[in-house]
Enzyme design. Structure first.
Site, PDB file in Angstrom:
ATOM      1  CD  GLU A  33      52.875  38.709  32.827  1.00 46.64           C
ATOM      2  OE1 GLU A  33      52.330  39.588  33.512  1.00 46.64           O
ATOM      3  OE2 GLU A  33      52.563  38.489  31.639  1.00 46.64           O
ATOM      4  CE1 TYR A 116      47.873  39.192  35.172  1.00 41.30           C
ATOM      5  CE2 TYR A 116      50.203  39.270  35.750  1.00 41.30           C
ATOM      6  CZ  TYR A 116      49.187  39.467  34.836  1.00 41.30           C
ATOM      7  OH  TYR A 116      49.490  39.912  33.580  1.00 41.30           O
ATOM      8  CG  ASP A 134      45.032  42.687  33.505  1.00 43.16           C
ATOM      9  OD1 ASP A 134      43.813  42.605  33.242  1.00 43.16           O
ATOM     10  OD2 ASP A 134      45.853  43.147  32.688  1.00 43.16           O
TER      11      ASP A 134
END
Ligand code: SF4
Length: 343
Positions: A33, A116, A134
């Site tokens: 990520e 996130y 996102d």
């Protein structure tokens, strides 16, 4: 049918098949990520693979020297990501016994892990019922809700987080989050969304009102400020180059660079160097918060006397980690040098 169920069902039939989606190891999900933020997939995959080959687990990363972690990040930009990965790995080992917390709030207390990433780890590794937002998801949500709040404002994100967390209740969280991200990437695209193929068509306010082209709404930002710098190429008699390490915190923290200084716009534009350097070429580098205009100058070694740093031979220089802008200077220098005799 509930929005969450529709997305999960669609994902099971239409979702993108990506190898890393089978991974449930929180460490690997975290690295992936972070590498993929602000990075194109094609570029990110190579960095991710090299990074996890060298630092395959939390302990290896926590024990590695920061310089080496930065070297594996060289050229990817946003170097605070690498410094934060290293610091958070040490935090996880010292404060959590090397075990990732499952709760997004606890994950957010780790260095560099924002909402996130915390929710992505909690959902993709542990199946937590939390929505992962996102840019693709913001677009889908703005259209489904018919909401014209600016999606680049934290208050909109916060409100959308509350809503998506209700959508994910009672459905498999991984499939839901991968599904809504895929829906945004492949169907609810920025222009010409494929509403006829969309599982949310009958629930979508923008579709019903014919407003899909107006959403999502973003508040316009002003132009970036411009700052001017002179960067200096200084070589000793053996051709070794003067480099120095930046402070650990701040822009390019911990990376290596050539000596440089901020100058007035006029000095930059008129190619007047306050230290008497000889002008070679210019380039620019864009940061998220400003544009850096760079003038590259040569300076004779005595003019650099007293500057901190070390002279490094051409053979050794590639073992140091430099920011992308400095690598670009080296590459331009190597192209220019044969014609100008500057080397
Ligand atoms: S119906 Fe159209 S606008 Fe609405 S979410 Fe689906 S693709 Fe996007």
């Amino acid at each position: 049918m509930h929005i969450g169920d529709r997305i999960v069902k669609w994902y099971e039939q239409q979702g993108r098949d990506m190898p890393w989606r089978e991974v449930h190891d929180p460490y690997l999900i975290w690295i992936q990520e972070v590498v993929m933020q602000q990075t194109r997939i094609e570029q990110g995959v190579g960095y991710y693979e090299r990074f996890v080959a060298r630092f395959p687990d939390l302990k290896t990363l926590a024990e590695a020297p920061l310089d080496e972690v930065l070297k594996y990040w060289e050229g990817l930009g946003y170097y605070s990501r690498a410094r934060n990965l290293h610091a958070a790995a040490q935090q996880l080992v010292s404060e959590h016994g090397g075990i990732f917390p499952r709760d997004p709030q606890a994950l957010m207390r780790l260095k560099g892990i924002g909402p996130y990433t915390a929710r992505a780890i909690a959902s993709f590794a542990f199946g937590a019922e939390t929505g992962v937002i996102d840019g693709n998801v913001l677009r889908v949500m703005a259209r489904v809700l018919g909401d014209d709040s600016p999606i680049n404002q934290p208050r909109t994100r916060k409100a959308f987080q509350g809503i998506i967390d209700t959508w994910v209740q009672g459905v498999p969280s991984r499939a839901f989050n991968h599904g809504i991200i895929d829906l945004g990437a492949t169907v609810c695209t920025p222009t010409q969304p494929g509403c006829l193929l969309c599982p949310l068509e009958t629930a979508c306010v923008a579709r019903a009102e014919g407003h899909t082209h107006l959403l999502p709404f973003k508040e316009k930002k002003g132009p970036k400020p411009v700052r001017y710098f002179h960067f200096y190429m200084v070589h000793d008699a053996r051709g070794a180059r003067l480099i120095r390490q930046r402070p650990a915190q701040g822009l390019w923290g911990g990376l290596w660079e050539i000596p440089n200084a901020e100058v007035e716009a006029e000095a930059f534009q008129r190619q007047l160097d306050p230290r008497g350097g000889d002008y070679c070429f210019s380039l620019r580098h864009i940061f998220t918060h400003f544009e850096m205009q760079i003038g590259v100058y040569t300076l004779p070694t005595p003019a650099a006397a007293g500057w901190e740093g070390q002279f490094v031979s051409p053979e050794k220089i590639s073992t140091f980690a430099f920011a992308r802008a400095v690598l670009n200077i080296f590459s331009r220098w190597e192209k220019n040098a044969p014609q100008t005799g500057l080397l």
